[in-house]
Design a protein around this motif. Structure first.
Motif: not given
Lengths: 315, 434
Positions: A36-37, A94-108, A185-196
Motif C-alpha cells: 500500500n503505497f 501498486l500503481l493504484i495505491t500510488f495514484g491514491m497517495s497523490y489524490l489524498i495529498l491533493e485532497g488534504v 474472504v473479500p470481506r476479510v480483505f476489506t476488513g484487514v485493509f481498513a484495520a491497517g
C-alpha cells in the motif's frame, strides 16, 4: 547517562509509532500481496482529521474517532478502487495505491491548506512526566508508548486468540480453502485493509500532535516505513517490530549526537591535516547524516542479508 | 463498469511497428527535423526542447517498467546524476577542457552508468514489489544525500553553468535556444532508435522473458538478476543523457532533480502513454511537458486532474493511450471503424458535459479555498460562476450528472458493440449476427 536513557526512551516511543504504521502495511502486504503505497498518506489523513476533531470535540474523541474515519476511507478505497485491479497483478495494484497517495495529498491540501497546522499535545499530557538525571521526559511520549503498546497487544490478541484472528490467519495462507469453508474472504480483505489504515490513522493522531502536521509528513515517513518493511523482511510482523525499534533508536541517537569522522579521528589522537578534502565528508556530523541513515541501513541489509532480519527465503 | 474492454492492455500485434515501420521512422525523423524551425517562438522552443528530453526519459523508464516489469520509484536518481555530471563538465569546458559541448549529454549518460552499476547491483537483487520499495529508498537516499555535499551538488541553490563554452564548431555556439533544441531533437532521434534496437537484441528479448516468467528463465540457464541488472544500467544510461540535455537546456541544476516527484512524474506519464507498445512513452513524454508547462498554468487543480486521470487509466485502460490507439487502429485497418463511429460520437456527447461539469465543480472548490480574497466570481470557459451562490453549484452538478448518465447508458451499448467487432475480427468467416 542522562542522554542515553532519555534517547533510549524517545527512540522506543518513536519505534513503536513506526511499528504501528509498518504493522498495518505488513498485514495488508502479507494478506493481499499489495504494497500500500498510500499507507503513509493514511497516516497523514489521520493527523489532519485528528486536528479537526480535536477542535470540535477535544483530543480524546479525536483519538477515538479519527482512526475509525481513516479506516472507513481505507475500506472504501479497497472496495471500490483496489479490488477492481486485484486480479491484474502486483504492478497495477501498486500503481493504484500510488495514484491514491497523490489524490489524498491533493485532497488534504485542498481542505486544510498547504502550510503546517498548529496541532498541539492536550493540556493534560503537556509537560514532563518525570525527571531523570536532570533531564525531563515528556508525559506525551510516555502516553504515545502506552497507547501503542496497548494497541499492539490488542492486535496480537485479536490475531492469535480470537475466531476472527484465526480466519484472518487462515486467509493469509489459504484464501481459497477459507472461501470454500464459507467465509467471505473479500470481506476479510476489506476488513484487514481498513484495520491497517485505521492503525495508520491512530499513529497519525499520535504522531501529528507530537511532531509536525504538514502536507510533507506523508512523504517523509513513507520512506521510513518502507525501510522498516525491507529491513525486517517482507511480510514478517516480528521482523517489522525489531526493524522499527532499530530504526527508532538509530534516528533518535543520530539526531542527538554531533560526532563526525573528524572528531572521531581527533579523539583517537589523529590530526587530519586538511579537513576540507574528501568533499567535506570528514566534517559531516552524525546528526546531519540522520535523514540518510535509514536508507543506508536498508542498503547494508540488502547486501548482507537480502531477505531481511526475519524474512522468509522466498522473494 | 467492472469489466475492462478486451483488446486493451495486451500487445496483440508485435509486428505493428515493423510493418510500415520504416515509414513511421521517417515520419518521426521528419517531425523532429522540422518542428524546431516551424515553431520558433520562445514558448514553443521551451516546449519542444523539454518534450525531446521527456520522450527519452519516458522511453528509458519503459525499459524498466514495460519491457522488464520493474516498477521503479527512483528513476530520477539517474537522470539527476547525469545532469550534475553534465553541468560540472560544462564548467570544466569553460575552464579549458577540450570537449565539444554537444558530447556533454553522453558524459552525463556515462556518469549515470557508473552510479547505476554500483546502486543497481543492490537494487536489482529483488524484483516486483520489493524492487519498487528499494528504488524508492534509493531515491530518498540520493536526494537526501545530495543536500549533504554542497560542494558537489550546490546545496539548495544548485550549480549553474554556461553552455556557450569552448570554441564554436561549424559556427554553432549553442547560445541561441534553437541550436539547443536541434541538438535535443538529434539526441531524441538517436536515443529512440537505439532503445528500439535494444528491444530487438537477445538481451532485450531475455528482459521480456524475465518480466513474464523469471523462474523459467532461470531454468533455461540465464540469471534473471543479471538480466535485470544489465537492463537497469542501460536504462540508466539513457536517463543520464536526458539529465545532460536538461543541464544544457536550463544551464542550472539543483538537488531537486533527484526528487521523488520527478521519479513519480516519469512513472505516471510513461504509464499514461502506454507501456505495452514501444512508442507509448513517446506520447507520455509529450503529455508530461504539456501537463507541466501548460496545464499547470491553466488550472491550480491540475495535480488533482492528473491523479484522477491516472487512476481511471489504471482501472480501465492499463495499456495506456498507446493501446487505445493501437486497438482502434486495428479496427480501422480492417474496416470496422464505421460500426463504432456513431458510438464514439455518443460517448463524446456524454463525456464532454460530464467532464466539463466536474471540472467546473473542482475549479469552484479550488477557487473558494485558494482565491477567496478575489471575490466569489470565477470565470471558467467564458462563463461567470458564482462560487458563493447555490445556483452555480447546482447547475454544474446537474450538467455533470446528466453527462454521466448519458455516458454510462451509451457505454454499455458500446462495450457490447466493441466485443462484437473484436469477435468478428477474430473470426472473419463466421460473421456474428448483430
Amino acid at each position: 547517562m542522562a542522554f542515553l536513557t532519555i534517547s533510549l526512551l524517545n527512540g522506543i516511543s518513536y519505534g513503536l509509532l513506526l511499528f504501528m504504521l509498518s504493522a498495518g502495511l505488513t498485514l495488508i502486504f502479507s494478506m493481499m500481496g499489495v504494497l500500500n503505497f498510500a499507507h503513509a498518506s493514511f497516516y497523514m489523513l489521520g493527523a489532519y482529521l485528528g486536528y479537526s476533531l480535536t477542535g470540535w470535540l477535544g483530543f480524546w474523541w479525536a483519538l477515538l474517532l479519527a482512526p475509525g474515519l481513516v479506516g472507513g476511507v481505507g475500506a472504501l478505497c479497497e472496495r471500490y478502487v483496489l479490488r477492481r485491479v486485484h486480479r491484474f497483478g502486483q504492478v497495477p495494484e501498486l500503481l493504484i495505491t500510488f495514484g491514491m497517495s497523490y489524490l489524498i495529498l491533493e485532497g488534504v491540501q485542498l481542505v486544510w491548506g498547504r502550510s503546517s497546522l498548529d496541532f498541539r499535545v492536550p493540556l493534560a499530557l503537556d509537560g514532563p512526566l518525570f525527571t531523570l538525571f536532570g533531564t525531563q521526559f515528556p508525559a506525551y511520549r510516555a502516553f504515545m508508548m502506552g497507547v501503542s503498546l496497548l494497541m499492539l497487544l490488542a492486535l496480537w490478541g485479536l490475531l492469535t486468540r480470537t475466531r476472527v484472528g484465526l480466519v484472518i490467519q487462515a486467509a493469509l495462507t489459504h484464501p481459497d480453502m477459507v472461501q470454500a469453508l464459507g467465509h467471505n474472504v473479500p470481506r476479510v480483505f476489506t476488513g484487514v485493509f481498513a484495520a491497517g489504515c485505521a492503525l495508520a490513522g491512530l499513529a497519525g493522531v499520535l504522531g501529528g500532535a507530537a511532531f509536525v502536521t504538514e502536507p510533507a509528513m506523508a512523504a517523509s515517513i513513507g520512506g521510513l516505513v518502507f525501510v522498516v518493511v525491507v529491513v525486517g523482511g517482507m511480510g514478517s510482523l516480528a521482523g517489522a517490530f525489531w526493524a522499527s525499534m532499530l530504526l527508532g533508536l538509530i534516528q533518535t541517537f543520530a539526531v542527538a549526537s554531533d560526532v563526525s569522522l573528524m572528531s572521531l579521528a581527533s579523539g583517537m589522537g589523529w590530526q587530519l591535516a586538511d579537513s576540507s578534502s574528501g568533499l567535506g565528508l570528514w566534517a559531516i556530523k552524525l546528526s546531519q547524516l540522520a535523514p540518510v541513515l535509514p536508507y543506508l541501513l536498508m542498503v547494508v541489509t540488502l547486501i548482507l542479508r537480502p531477505r531481511g532480519l526475519l524474512g522468509s527465503r522466498s522473494e | 463498469m467492472m469489466s475492462r474492454i478486451s483488446g486493451l492492455g495486451e500487445p496483440n500485434n508485435k509486428r505493428a511497428l515493423s510493418r510500415g515501420g520504416a515509414a513511421v521512422w521517417w515520419a518521426y525523423a521528419l517531425v523532429l527535423a522540422i518542428a524546431p524551425s516551424l515553431f520558433s517562438s520562445g514558448l514553443s522552443q521551451t516546449l519542444l526542447s523539454q518534450m525531446g528530453i521527456a520522450i527519452i526519459a519516458c522511453l528509458s523508464f519503459n525499459i524498466l517498467l514495460g519491457q522488464g516489469g520493474m516498477l521503479s520509484f527512483g528513476h530520477a536518481v539517474y537522470s539527476g546524476i547525469g545532469a550534475f555530471a553534465a553541468i560540472h563538465s560544462l564548467n570544466r569546458i569553460t575552464g579549458g577542457w577540450a570537449l565539444p559541448v554537444s558530447l556533454v549529454p553522453v558524459l552525463g549518460g556515462l556518469a549515470s552508468v557508473l552510479l547505476a552499476s554500483v546502486l543497481g547491483w543492490v537494487t536489482t537483487k529483488k524484483s516486483a514489489t520489493p524492487f519498487a520499495m528499494i528504488t524508492f529508498g534509493m531515491g530518498e537516499l540520493v536526494w537526501a544525500g545530495a543536500l549533504m555535499f554542497p560542494e558537489v551538488f550546490g546545496g539548495e541553490a544548485g550549480v549553474s553553468g554556461n553552455r556557450v563554452a569552448g570554441a564554436p564548431v561549424w559556427g554553432i555556439s549553442w547560445g541561441p535556444q534553437q541550436q539547443v533544441t536541434y541538438l535535443i531533437a538529434a539526441y531524441t532521434l538517436v536515443c529512440t532508435w537505439l532503445m528500439y534496437a535494444f528491444t530487438r537484441t537477445p538481451l532485450g528479448r531475455m528482459l521480456n522473458a524475465v518480466r513474464d516468467n523469471p523462474e523459467r528463465v532461470a531454468f533455461v540457464g540465464y540469471n534473471p538478476q543479471m538480466v535485470r541488472y544489465l537492463a537497469f544500467v542501460i536504462a540508466a544510461f539513457f536517463a543520464g543523457v536526458t539529465g545532460g540535455l536538461s543541464a544544457l537546456n536550463f544551464e542550472q541544476v539543483s538537488a531537486e532533480v533527484f526528487s521523488a516527484y520527478r521519479s513519480g512524474a516519469y512513472l505516471i506519464f510513461t504509464f499514461l502513454g502506454g507501456t505495452a507498445f514501444f512508442f507509448g512513452p513517446v506520447i507520455g513524454g509529450v503529455l508530461m511537458v504539456l501537463a507541466f508547462v501548460l496545464l499547470s498554468e491553466f488550472s491550480r487543480a491540475w495535480l488533482l486532474y492528473l491523479g484522477l486521470i491516472f487512476l481511471a487509466m489504471v482501472v480501465y485502460a492499463p495499456g495506456g493511450l498507446a493501446s487505445i490507439i493501437m486497438a482502434n487502429w486495428q479496427v480501422a485497418r480492417r474496416g470496422y471503424l464505421r460500426r463504432l463511429l456513431p458510438m464514439y460520437l455518443a460517448l463524446f456527447a456524454g463525456a464532454a458535459p460530464a467532464l466539463l461539469g466536474a471540472a467546473a465543480l473542482v475549479e469552484m472548490l479550488y477557487h473558494r479555498q485558494l482565491n477567496a480574497a478575489l471575490g466569489p466570481t470565477l470565470t471558467f470557459m467564458g462563463l461567470n460562476l458564482n462560487t458563493g451562490g447555490f445556483a452555480s453549484w447546482l447547475t454544474c452538478a446537474c450538467v455533470c450528472l446528466a453527462g454521466l448518465g448519458l455516458f454510462e447508458a451509451v457505454r454499455r451499448g458500446f462495450v457490447k458493440r466493441w466485443e462484437l467487432v473484436q469477435f468478428d475480427m477474430a473470426h472473419p468467416q463466421g460473421q456474428a449476427v448483430e
